[in-house]
Design a protein around this motif. Structure first.
Motif, PDB file in Angstrom:
ATOM      1  N   GLU A 205     -30.115   9.472 -60.728  1.00 12.08           N
ATOM      2  CA  GLU A 205     -28.700   9.809 -60.527  1.00 12.08           C
ATOM      3  C   GLU A 205     -28.403   9.810 -59.033  1.00 12.08           C
ATOM      4  OE1 GLU A 205     -26.562  10.173 -63.070  1.00 12.08           O
ATOM      5  OE2 GLU A 205     -28.204   9.876 -64.488  1.00 12.08           O
ATOM      6  N   GLY A 206     -27.193   9.378 -58.658  1.00  9.89           N
ATOM      7  CA  GLY A 206     -26.776   9.324 -57.253  1.00  9.89           C
ATOM      8  C   GLY A 206     -25.557   8.428 -57.109  1.00  9.89           C
ATOM      9  N   HIS A 207     -25.547   7.596 -56.066  1.00  9.08           N
ATOM     10  CA  HIS A 207     -24.469   6.630 -55.792  1.00  9.08           C
ATOM     11  C   HIS A 207     -25.164   5.331 -55.415  1.00  9.08           C
ATOM     12  CE1 HIS A 207     -20.712   5.510 -53.152  1.00  9.08           C
ATOM     13  NE2 HIS A 207     -20.846   4.723 -54.207  1.00  9.08           N
ATOM     14  N   PHE A 208     -25.162   4.385 -56.334  1.00 13.76           N
ATOM     15  CA  PHE A 208     -25.981   3.188 -56.182  1.00 13.76           C
ATOM     16  C   PHE A 208     -25.152   1.921 -56.092  1.00 13.76           C
ATOM     17  CE2 PHE A 208     -28.420   6.349 -58.491  1.00 13.76           C
ATOM     18  CZ  PHE A 208     -29.568   6.412 -57.730  1.00 13.76           C
ATOM     19  N   LEU A 209     -25.594   1.017 -55.263  1.00 13.98           N
ATOM     20  CA  LEU A 209     -25.061  -0.336 -55.204  1.00 13.98           C
ATOM     21  C   LEU A 209     -25.964  -1.191 -56.079  1.00 13.98           C
ATOM     22  CD1 LEU A 209     -23.221  -2.565 -54.105  1.00 13.98           C
ATOM     23  CD2 LEU A 209     -24.777  -2.745 -52.142  1.00 13.98           C
ATOM     24  N   LEU A 210     -25.405  -1.750 -57.146  1.00 16.28           N
ATOM     25  CA  LEU A 210     -26.175  -2.568 -58.079  1.00 16.28           C
ATOM     26  C   LEU A 210     -26.252  -4.003 -57.579  1.00 16.28           C
ATOM     27  CD1 LEU A 210     -24.589  -1.227 -61.388  1.00 16.28           C
ATOM     28  CD2 LEU A 210     -26.613  -0.388 -60.189  1.00 16.28           C
ATOM     29  N   THR A 211     -27.224  -4.741 -58.072  1.00 17.01           N
ATOM     30  CA  THR A 211     -27.382  -6.146 -57.701  1.00 17.01           C
ATOM     31  C   THR A 211     -26.120  -6.942 -58.010  1.00 17.01           C
ATOM     32  OG1 THR A 211     -29.749  -5.971 -58.106  1.00 17.01           O
ATOM     33  CG2 THR A 211     -28.856  -8.184 -58.007  1.00 17.01           C
TER      34      THR A 211
ATOM     35  N   GLY B   1     -23.214  -6.049 -57.477  1.00 12.97           N
ATOM     36  CA  GLY B   1     -22.174  -5.714 -56.518  1.00 12.97           C
ATOM     37  C   GLY B   1     -21.361  -4.499 -56.936  1.00 12.97           C
ATOM     38  N   LEU B   2     -21.525  -4.071 -58.172  1.00  4.61           N
ATOM     39  CA  LEU B   2     -20.826  -2.888 -58.676  1.00  4.61           C
ATOM     40  C   LEU B   2     -21.505  -1.618 -58.173  1.00  4.61           C
ATOM     41  CD1 LEU B   2     -20.298  -4.063 -62.363  1.00  4.61           C
ATOM     42  CD2 LEU B   2     -18.613  -4.113 -60.505  1.00  4.61           C
ATOM     43  N   HIS B   3     -20.781  -0.505 -58.223  1.00  7.20           N
ATOM     44  CA  HIS B   3     -21.338   0.796 -57.871  1.00  7.20           C
ATOM     45  C   HIS B   3     -21.539   1.587 -59.154  1.00  7.20           C
ATOM     46  CE1 HIS B   3     -19.748   0.934 -53.449  1.00  7.20           C
ATOM     47  NE2 HIS B   3     -20.201  -0.263 -53.783  1.00  7.20           N
ATOM     48  N   SER B   4     -22.504   2.513 -59.138  1.00  8.28           N
ATOM     49  CA  SER B   4     -22.782   3.321 -60.318  1.00  8.28           C
ATOM     50  C   SER B   4     -23.384   4.661 -59.912  1.00  8.28           C
ATOM     51  CB  SER B   4     -23.766   2.591 -61.240  1.00  8.28           C
ATOM     52  OG  SER B   4     -24.046   3.377 -62.381  1.00  8.28           O
ATOM     53  N   PRO B   5     -23.096   5.722 -60.695  1.00  9.60           N
ATOM     54  CA  PRO B   5     -23.742   7.012 -60.452  1.00  9.60           C
ATOM     55  C   PRO B   5     -25.147   7.092 -61.061  1.00  9.60           C
ATOM     56  CG  PRO B   5     -22.178   7.229 -62.234  1.00  9.60           C
ATOM     57  CD  PRO B   5     -22.058   5.812 -61.721  1.00  9.60           C
TER      58      PRO B   5
ATOM     59  N   LYS C 210     -21.503   4.214 -66.397  1.00 14.81           N
ATOM     60  CA  LYS C 210     -20.276   3.817 -65.714  1.00 14.81           C
ATOM     61  C   LYS C 210     -20.610   2.944 -64.510  1.00 14.81           C
ATOM     62  CE  LYS C 210     -17.751   7.980 -66.945  1.00 14.81           C
ATOM     63  NZ  LYS C 210     -16.585   7.644 -67.668  1.00 14.81           N
ATOM     64  N   THR C 211     -19.816   1.903 -64.335  1.00 17.65           N
ATOM     65  CA  THR C 211     -19.894   1.072 -63.135  1.00 17.65           C
ATOM     66  C   THR C 211     -18.480   0.896 -62.597  1.00 17.65           C
ATOM     67  OG1 THR C 211     -19.737  -0.983 -64.410  1.00 17.65           O
ATOM     68  CG2 THR C 211     -21.967  -0.181 -63.877  1.00 17.65           C
ATOM     69  N   TYR C 212     -18.415   0.682 -61.295  1.00 10.56           N
ATOM     70  CA  TYR C 212     -17.115   0.555 -60.642  1.00 10.56           C
ATOM     71  C   TYR C 212     -17.137  -0.590 -59.646  1.00 10.56           C
ATOM     72  CZ  TYR C 212     -17.038   5.465 -62.145  1.00 10.56           C
ATOM     73  OH  TYR C 212     -17.137   6.625 -62.865  1.00 10.56           O
TER      74      TYR C 212
ATOM     75  N   MET D  33     -24.383   6.333 -50.154  1.00  8.26           N
ATOM     76  CA  MET D  33     -25.218   5.523 -51.047  1.00  8.26           C
ATOM     77  C   MET D  33     -26.612   6.120 -51.119  1.00  8.26           C
ATOM     78  SD  MET D  33     -23.847   2.901 -52.462  1.00  8.26           S
ATOM     79  CE  MET D  33     -22.311   2.018 -52.378  1.00  8.26           C
ATOM     80  N   THR D  34     -27.181   6.077 -52.292  1.00  6.73           N
ATOM     81  CA  THR D  34     -28.543   6.545 -52.512  1.00  6.73           C
ATOM     82  C   THR D  34     -29.492   5.385 -52.251  1.00  6.73           C
ATOM     83  OG1 THR D  34     -27.720   8.029 -54.232  1.00  6.73           O
ATOM     84  CG2 THR D  34     -30.097   7.602 -54.203  1.00  6.73           C
ATOM     85  N   LYS D  35     -30.498   5.619 -51.428  1.00  2.00           N
ATOM     86  CA  LYS D  35     -31.466   4.559 -51.142  1.00  2.00           C
ATOM     87  C   LYS D  35     -32.384   4.374 -52.343  1.00  2.00           C
ATOM     88  CE  LYS D  35     -31.532   4.825 -46.171  1.00  2.00           C
ATOM     89  NZ  LYS D  35     -30.799   3.643 -45.862  1.00  2.00           N
ATOM     90  N   ARG D  36     -32.715   3.137 -52.614  1.00  2.00           N
ATOM     91  CA  ARG D  36     -33.607   2.786 -53.706  1.00  2.00           C
ATOM     92  C   ARG D  36     -34.313   1.500 -53.342  1.00  2.00           C
ATOM     93  NH1 ARG D  36     -31.480  -1.379 -56.710  1.00  2.00           N
ATOM     94  NH2 ARG D  36     -29.287  -1.805 -56.389  1.00  2.00           N
ATOM     95  N   GLY D  37     -35.146   0.970 -54.225  1.00  6.64           N
ATOM     96  CA  GLY D  37     -35.893  -0.257 -53.969  1.00  6.64           C
ATOM     97  C   GLY D  37     -35.072  -1.496 -54.248  1.00  6.64           C
TER      98      GLY D  37
END
Length: 191
Positions: free
Chosen positions: A18-24, A26-30, A167-169, A183-187
């Motif tokens: 859970e967080g604030h992610f940028l998906l591959t 281009g959408l954002h998601s919690p 949810k995606t935005y 944004m939450t850092k991830r791999g």
């Protein structure tokens, strides 16, 4: 494994985050599913892939194909469970393609596997590569479908071990951005 058991395993390994992610896409998601948090454990990967294989055991699969990167692990383990060959596609000049001498025969029955689906774009590209070889995609096996059932592969049946309604935005509509949530850092692959 039941869908709840799959979800529990992903939670146990911190694959569901859970967080604030940028998906591959281009959408954002919690919510983000970091597949490698579970796939780093060979025994979990093997168990999950046996479940995917079981869903398609009666389809006379000849080859399992997955897209690079996570799809390689899944293709290998699902192929092992089905007793078939396992190959993968990768991007060449921005398009999915077979390399490394991989090819399919005309009419060959293929199962496409993928780890996480949000829009289904990569899977559709793999299906197109399979079709261009004259082979037939008889199914799509997914670890997680986070599209809320929106991913559509035409007339190719698909099954996911876990279905998530996430949810995606679009960035301009993202409430997390509007609330200045960092944004939450991830791999992330950087795509």
């Amino acid at each position: 494994m039941t869908e709840q058991e799959v979800k529990n395993l992903l939670l146990k390994t911190n694959a569901i985050m859970e967080g604030h992610f940028l998906l591959t896409s281009g959408l954002h998601s919690p919510t983000y599913v970091e597949k490698f948090n579970v796939l780093q454990h060979p025994e979990y990967t093997e168990a999950l892939c046996r479940e995917i294989a079981a869903q398609f055991a009666d389809k006379n699969i000849q080859t399992v194909v997955g897209p690079m990167t996570g799809g390689i692990l899944l293709a290998h383990e699902v192929g092992k469970a089905l007793g078939t060959r396992a190959i993968f596609t990768e991007r060449v000049d921005g398009r999915m393609a077979f390399r490394r001498g991989f090819s399919l025969q005309k009419g060959e029955r293929v199962l496409v596997v993928e780890d996480i689906v949000t829009t289904g774009g990569s899977v559709k590209e793999v299906i197109d590569v399979v079709k261009s070889e004259g082979a037939v995609t008889v199914g799509v096996g997914l670890l997680v479908d986070r599209s809320g059932g929106k991913a559509d592969f035409g007339d190719v049946p698909h099954k996911a071990l876990l279905n998530l309604e996430v949810k995606t935005y679009k960035p301009e509509d993202c409430p997390l951005c509007k609330n200045n949530v960092p944004m939450t850092k991830r791999g992330r692959t950087g795509k």
